[in-house]
Scaffold this motif. Structure first.
Motif, PDB file in Angstrom:
ATOM      1  N   ASP A  98       0.656   4.093  -2.850  1.00 15.48           N
ATOM      2  CA  ASP A  98       0.101   5.361  -2.443  1.00 15.48           C
ATOM      3  C   ASP A  98       1.057   6.518  -2.632  1.00 15.48           C
ATOM      4  O   ASP A  98       0.651   7.615  -2.977  1.00 15.48           O
ATOM      5  N   SER A  99       2.316   6.268  -2.381  1.00 10.79           N
ATOM      6  CA  SER A  99       3.291   7.341  -2.548  1.00 10.79           C
ATOM      7  C   SER A  99       4.659   6.736  -2.825  1.00 10.79           C
ATOM      8  O   SER A  99       5.336   6.261  -1.925  1.00 10.79           O
ATOM      9  N   ARG A 153      -2.920   6.341  -4.795  1.00 11.27           N
ATOM     10  CA  ARG A 153      -2.629   7.621  -5.423  1.00 11.27           C
ATOM     11  C   ARG A 153      -1.647   7.536  -6.573  1.00 11.27           C
ATOM     12  O   ARG A 153      -1.530   8.457  -7.373  1.00 11.27           O
ATOM     13  N   ASP A 184       7.256   8.276  -3.617  1.00 12.08           N
ATOM     14  CA  ASP A 184       8.302   9.085  -2.973  1.00 12.08           C
ATOM     15  C   ASP A 184       8.520   8.656  -1.532  1.00 12.08           C
ATOM     16  O   ASP A 184       9.654   8.508  -1.082  1.00 12.08           O
ATOM     17  N   ALA A 185       7.404   8.469  -0.816  1.00 14.17           N
ATOM     18  CA  ALA A 185       7.520   8.036   0.571  1.00 14.17           C
ATOM     19  C   ALA A 185       8.179   6.661   0.626  1.00 14.17           C
ATOM     20  O   ALA A 185       9.041   6.414   1.476  1.00 14.17           O
ATOM     21  N   ARG A 212     -14.386  14.684  -7.826  1.00 18.33           N
ATOM     22  CA  ARG A 212     -13.841  13.961  -6.674  1.00 18.33           C
ATOM     23  C   ARG A 212     -12.996  12.810  -7.154  1.00 18.33           C
ATOM     24  O   ARG A 212     -13.393  12.043  -8.009  1.00 18.33           O
ATOM     25  N   ARG A 213     -11.832  12.686  -6.579  1.00 14.88           N
ATOM     26  CA  ARG A 213     -10.991  11.563  -6.895  1.00 14.88           C
ATOM     27  C   ARG A 213     -11.645  10.333  -6.288  1.00 14.88           C
ATOM     28  O   ARG A 213     -12.264  10.400  -5.225  1.00 14.88           O
ATOM     29  N   ARG A 230       0.828  -1.205   0.000  1.00 12.10           N
ATOM     30  CA  ARG A 230       0.000   0.000   0.000  1.00 12.10           C
ATOM     31  C   ARG A 230       0.861   1.253   0.000  1.00 12.10           C
ATOM     32  O   ARG A 230       0.504   2.263  -0.613  1.00 12.10           O
ATOM     33  N   THR A 231       1.988   1.199   0.686  1.00  9.85           N
ATOM     34  CA  THR A 231       2.886   2.357   0.696  1.00  9.85           C
ATOM     35  C   THR A 231       3.362   2.674  -0.711  1.00  9.85           C
ATOM     36  O   THR A 231       3.315   3.817  -1.161  1.00  9.85           O
TER      37      THR A 231
END
Lengths: 306, 338
Positions: free
Chosen positions: A177-178, A301, A180-181, A294-295, A173-174
């Protein structure tokens, strides 16, 4: 039969049909759920489903063991998934375009290699007879449920738990979702997406084996009729939640089972119209869940296409 | 007794092709101090920090962290040496909860996560932290200031002893910045932490830093305890010449009483469904330039999207020359809106 009436009979065969038809949707959507949670779309699921159906049937015919067919269908799917994942790992490569290429490649391979397997009869997957207690034939046939469906249900709950409470679920999920993170935390984004695509494709391949080894239960070139693509749309409606993938698969299964259920009751003239139900449902769902403002809630993401 | 050194950089050189980013930078960060790194954009602040945290490898020079040489080949090694980096852009996962983000920061995530135990442990440790954050809130729903706090908590929970903050105030309101920096200031004074603060705001240097190093064109041009370097001197060091105070005339407000644009009690939901413009009203007169100020992510974009017709407001009214705004081409050409 008389005590439950015509409507009851239609409902029972609809439930049985929903479970039967939903199984490939369930496997492909769970597979796609894994892949999309990592932030990548694999439209190639359609090609993977067809290749899985062909390989599953061929291996079952050659070895006489349908479960060997299921495993090999999954492995064949993984190989196609690995192809998709490797191509998508290159910079400036579009997931969707590669996905379409994978559909064409998987379908073409299946047709090419699968020609000799159109005629022979391969051993089918077993079903569990949950209707033994009833003396109604309609109930008994509706409750003769394929073993793979239960595997799919178990997988649903395993994934749901794994996404929140296992290391790989949180990492997946990380990354989705991002990116970069994920990089800042020291995870390899491309590696995680590669594994997610390969594992997702394994499940789609298994879904394909269900088509050829249980229902409809033979290998033909028109076996899938777009179910792989519909399952990808289904994941969006299910908001990337495995449990909702299960419910939505059953809904699609019911839509797909509506035609045959009515036909058995003698409403044959509407068969072709009602056969379009899953496609109409897909279209309706995509329109209903799209929004300019709305997304999509819960969307990973990194999935820019949604 | 000589005060202990948390970090020492010795003669760091780094070049990118023809560009010399760092030209022999040396500095010392005392343990338990807040050390400001001041400089204009491109002075080499970020490059220095990226060398320290292992994103870049310096061409020459060494870092000494806690009396040991840090051979920083990867961000992981820098983390292991106790260096925590708080980025200008958040590295939190937006759709996950604060608790999940704190879990991710652990150096080893267990195969199966015992959420109950992890939460209990987090709550116990958070009780000792200088500020609080809601563990179950999704990061996407937090304000910029709260996100920065989560980033810092993440570092503190991992028992980082040297924190590097990259322009924290670029995403924080002044109050939020004071809040966060004040808390870190206290932690540092208590000797638990050393902080390197990258900034170009004198106010923050004055208020929170013990020591300042000024960089220009990749070299140290000034270094000293904060009280020894007044603002004028810092400005001079940063840009290389003394700046004449620039004076600008305040604009005279337009005197016409008419209203060109009128927004009344406008409420707008953003892409995530949360209210991003809440009951906002404003008017613009002919000949007037209206500035909308705010840290990014506080509704400016949504407001502009509504004005451009790309987003529908929840409630409220927008009028141009007294007529209700519509985003049709006819309306726009009639009222001459661009």
């Amino acid at each position: 039969m008389s005590d439950i009436g015509v409507f009851g009979t239609v409902m029972i065969s609809l439930v049985g049909g929903a479970i039967r038809v939903s199984t490939p949707y369930l496997f492909v959507s769970l597979g796609e759920c894994i892949t999309e949670t990592s932030g990548r779309i694999n439209l190639g699921q359609e090609g993977i489903l067809i290749l899985g159906a062909m390989v599953g049937y061929a291996i079952s015919f050659k070895t006489g063991n349908p479960w060997a067919g299921v495993v090999c269908a999954g492995l064949a799917g993984s190989m196609l998934g690995a192809l998709h994942a490797l191509a998508c790992s290159l910079p400036r490569v579009n997931d969707i375009a590669i996905g379409i290429a994978v559909i064409l490649f998987g379908t073409g391979m299946a047709f090419l290699v699968g020609k000799p397997f159109i005629q022979p009869a391969a051993p089918m997957l077993p079903a569990l007879d949950l209707g033994w207690w009833s003396n109604s034939e309609a109930i008994r046939s509706a409750l003769r449920i394929n073993a793979l469906f239960f595997v799919g249900v178990a997988l649903t709950f395993a994934l749901r738990w794994g996404f929140s409470s296992l290391r790989w679920g949180v990492v997946l999920r990380t990354v989705g979702d991002s990116a970069d993170a994920a990089k800042a935390l020291g995870f390899s984004v491309l590696y995680v997406r590669f594994v997610a695509t390969v594992v997702g494709a394994f499940f789609s391949g298994v879904g394909g084996a269900f088509l050829s080894l249980y229902y409809p239960g033979s290998w033909t070139e028109s076996l899938s009729s777009g179910q792989g693509l519909m399952a990808v749309a289904l994941v969006i409606f299910a908001r990337w939640d495995p449990l909702r993938c299960l419910w939505t698969s059953l809904l699609f299964g019911a839509a797909g089972a509506l035609g045959p259920a009515l036909q058995t009751m003698g409403f044959g003239q509407v068969y072709y119209l009602v056969s379009a139900a899953p496609y109409a449902l897909t279209l309706g769902i995509l329109i209903a869940s799209s929004s300019r403002e709305r997304r999509a809630a819960g969307a990973p993401r990194e999935l820019r296409a949604v | 007794m000589k005060p202990a050194t948390a970090l020492e950089a010795i003669n760091i050189h780094k070049r990118f092709g023809e560009v010399i980013a760092l030209n022999g930078v040396s500095l010392k960060v005392r343990k338990g101090s807040v050390h400001a790194l001041l400089g204009e954009n491109g002075a080499g602040k970020s490059t220095l920090v990226k060398c320290l945290t292992g994103y870049y490898t310096p061409d020459q020079g060494q870092f000494i962290v806690a009396d040991r040489e840090l051979v920083s080949r990867s961000p992981r090694e820098a983390l292991r040496a106790g260096i925590g980096m708080v980025y200008q852009h958040f590295t939190l996962v937006p759709s996950m909860t604060v608790a999940e983000n704190l879990l991710l920061a652990r150096s080893a995530i267990p195969f199966a996560i015992g959420w109950r135990n992890f939460r209990r442990e987090m709550e116990e440790r958070l009780a000792k932290m200088p500020f609080r954050v809601p563990l179950d809130a999704r990061v996407a729903s937090l304000s910029a200031g709260q996100k920065q706090k989560v980033e810092i908590l993440k570092q503190l929970l991992m028992r980082r002893t040297l924190l590097v903050l990259d322009e924290p105030s670029s995403v924080l309101t002044p109050q939020e910045a004071d809040d966060v920096l004040g808390a870190l200031r206290n932690e540092a004074s208590a000797g638990n932490l050393s902080v390197v603060l990258i900034t170009h705001k004198f106010r923050e240097v004055r208020q929170f830093a013990d020591h300042v190093t000024v960089l220009r064109h990749g070299a140290v041009v000034g270094d000293g305890a904060t009280p020894t370097l007044p603002n004028e001197r810092l400005a001079e060091l940063m840009v290389g010449t003394s700046m004449g105070a620039s004076v600008s005339k305040p604009r005279s407000a337009s005197k016409t009483g008419s209203v060109r644009l009128k927004i009344e009690t406008l409420t707008v939901r953003g892409a995530n469904g949360a209210i991003s413009v809440d009951d906002a009203s404003l008017t613009v007169s002919p000949g007037e330039i209206l500035g909308i100020a705010g840290v990014s992510g506080n509704g400016q974009r949504e407001l502009i999207e509504v004005l451009a017709g790309q987003r529908h407001p929840e409630s409220g009214a927008i009028a141009v020359d007294g007529a209700a705004l519509s985003s049709t081409r006819a309306f726009m050409s009639q009222h001459r809106i661009a």
